[in-house]
Design a protein around this motif. Structure first.
Motif, PDB file in Angstrom:
ATOM      1  N   UNK A   1     -40.692   4.047 -30.285  1.00 29.12           N
ATOM      2  CA  UNK A   1     -41.933   3.303 -30.051  1.00 29.12           C
ATOM      3  C   UNK A   1     -42.623   2.982 -31.370  1.00 29.12           C
ATOM      4  N   UNK A   2     -42.697   3.957 -32.264  1.00 25.68           N
ATOM      5  CA  UNK A   2     -43.418   3.784 -33.528  1.00 25.68           C
ATOM      6  C   UNK A   2     -42.719   2.843 -34.496  1.00 25.68           C
ATOM      7  N   UNK A   3     -41.390   2.880 -34.530  1.00 29.26           N
ATOM      8  CA  UNK A   3     -40.649   2.111 -35.529  1.00 29.26           C
ATOM      9  C   UNK A   3     -40.028   0.814 -35.006  1.00 29.26           C
ATOM     10  N   UNK A   4     -39.824   0.716 -33.699  1.00 28.82           N
ATOM     11  CA  UNK A   4     -39.130  -0.455 -33.153  1.00 28.82           C
ATOM     12  C   UNK A   4     -40.013  -1.236 -32.173  1.00 28.82           C
ATOM     13  N   UNK A   5     -40.341  -0.620 -31.051  1.00 26.76           N
ATOM     14  CA  UNK A   5     -41.009  -1.381 -29.991  1.00 26.76           C
ATOM     15  C   UNK A   5     -42.330  -1.996 -30.427  1.00 26.76           C
ATOM     16  N   UNK A   6     -43.252  -1.173 -30.885  1.00 21.35           N
ATOM     17  CA  UNK A   6     -44.588  -1.698 -31.195  1.00 21.35           C
ATOM     18  C   UNK A   6     -44.562  -2.656 -32.387  1.00 21.35           C
ATOM     19  N   UNK A   7     -43.919  -2.301 -33.504  1.00 22.19           N
ATOM     20  CA  UNK A   7     -43.981  -3.232 -34.643  1.00 22.19           C
ATOM     21  C   UNK A   7     -43.037  -4.434 -34.566  1.00 22.19           C
ATOM     22  N   UNK A   8     -41.937  -4.343 -33.795  1.00 18.81           N
ATOM     23  CA  UNK A   8     -40.923  -5.391 -33.858  1.00 18.81           C
ATOM     24  C   UNK A   8     -40.810  -6.247 -32.601  1.00 18.81           C
ATOM     25  N   UNK A   9     -41.406  -5.810 -31.494  1.00 15.46           N
ATOM     26  CA  UNK A   9     -41.301  -6.585 -30.268  1.00 15.46           C
ATOM     27  C   UNK A   9     -42.701  -6.873 -29.731  1.00 15.46           C
TER      28      UNK A   9
ATOM     29  N   UNK B   1     -51.067  -2.018 -30.950  1.00 16.21           N
ATOM     30  CA  UNK B   1     -51.085  -1.838 -32.393  1.00 16.21           C
ATOM     31  C   UNK B   1     -50.422  -0.526 -32.739  1.00 16.21           C
ATOM     32  N   UNK B   2     -50.236  -0.283 -34.021  1.00 19.25           N
ATOM     33  CA  UNK B   2     -49.575   0.944 -34.467  1.00 19.25           C
ATOM     34  C   UNK B   2     -50.210   2.196 -33.866  1.00 19.25           C
ATOM     35  N   UNK B   3     -51.528   2.192 -33.738  1.00 11.61           N
ATOM     36  CA  UNK B   3     -52.233   3.371 -33.226  1.00 11.61           C
ATOM     37  C   UNK B   3     -51.928   3.639 -31.748  1.00 11.61           C
ATOM     38  N   UNK B   4     -51.366   2.652 -31.052  1.00 10.83           N
ATOM     39  CA  UNK B   4     -51.035   2.813 -29.629  1.00 10.83           C
ATOM     40  C   UNK B   4     -49.646   3.392 -29.401  1.00 10.83           C
ATOM     41  N   UNK B   5     -48.819   3.436 -30.426  1.00 15.47           N
ATOM     42  CA  UNK B   5     -47.403   3.761 -30.231  1.00 15.47           C
ATOM     43  C   UNK B   5     -47.181   5.121 -29.578  1.00 15.47           C
ATOM     44  N   UNK B   6     -47.835   6.156 -30.054  1.00 12.20           N
ATOM     45  CA  UNK B   6     -47.582   7.490 -29.493  1.00 12.20           C
ATOM     46  C   UNK B   6     -48.134   7.618 -28.079  1.00 12.20           C
TER      47      UNK B   6
END
Length: 155
Positions: free
Chosen positions: A47-55, A12-17
């Motif tokens: 990670x925050x803008x591409x990997x986690x939300x889009x893949x 989820x978004x909170x995992x990105x960093x």
């Protein structure tokens, strides 16, 4: 804590960093001779803008810490990185099993030619080398190798 206590779940978004920081540690440890094409801030942004939300991004979480990462984009295995302290403890095997369940028709991936341990890992899991390049098509400009996995046909 052993690998059985680690939870694999969609990021989820909170995992990105946390995932980005783990990726940076893993990349530095596993690929010391490869120049990272992006600085730490760019990796965290990606990670925050591409990997986690889009893949389709999966994380391995031990306690409240991300210790592994798998990213799928359709039949392409885009990322598989483990925290250096968690290598050799079965998490990679669990991620590959998950990837094969998610993409039962087959998978393909790229890894760097210098990453011989990754090549042995993928070969152990039934991936076959199909191509080698000079690396001019990747951001790091590092020679790489393409692997594919196709499920066994049942007779």
């Amino acid at each position: 804590m052993n690998s059985d206590d680690v939870v694999l779940r969609r990021a989820g978004d909170a995992d990105a960093l946390g995932a980005a920081d783990m990726w940076l540690r893993s990349f530095a440890a596993a690929l010391p001779s490869v120049r990272c094409a992006h600085d730490d801030a760019e990796v965290r942004e990606w990670f925050s803008r591409v990997l986690v939300p889009q893949q389709e991004t999966w994380v391995a979480v031990a306690g409240n810490r991300v210790v592994g990462l798998l990213v799928l984009n359709g039949g392409e295995l885009k990322q598989l990185y483990l925290d250096p302290a968690w290598r050799g403890r079965g998490l990679g095997d669990r991620f590959i099993s998950l990837a094969k369940r998610r993409q039962p028709g087959g998978l393909a991936l790229w890894t760097f030619q210098v990453n011989e341990s990754a090549q042995r890992f993928y070969q152990r899991h039934g991936f076959i080398e199909v191509e080698r390049t000079d690396g001019l098509r990747n951001d790091e400009r590092e020679p790489d190798v393409r692997y594919v996995w196709r499920p066994q046909k049942r007779e």
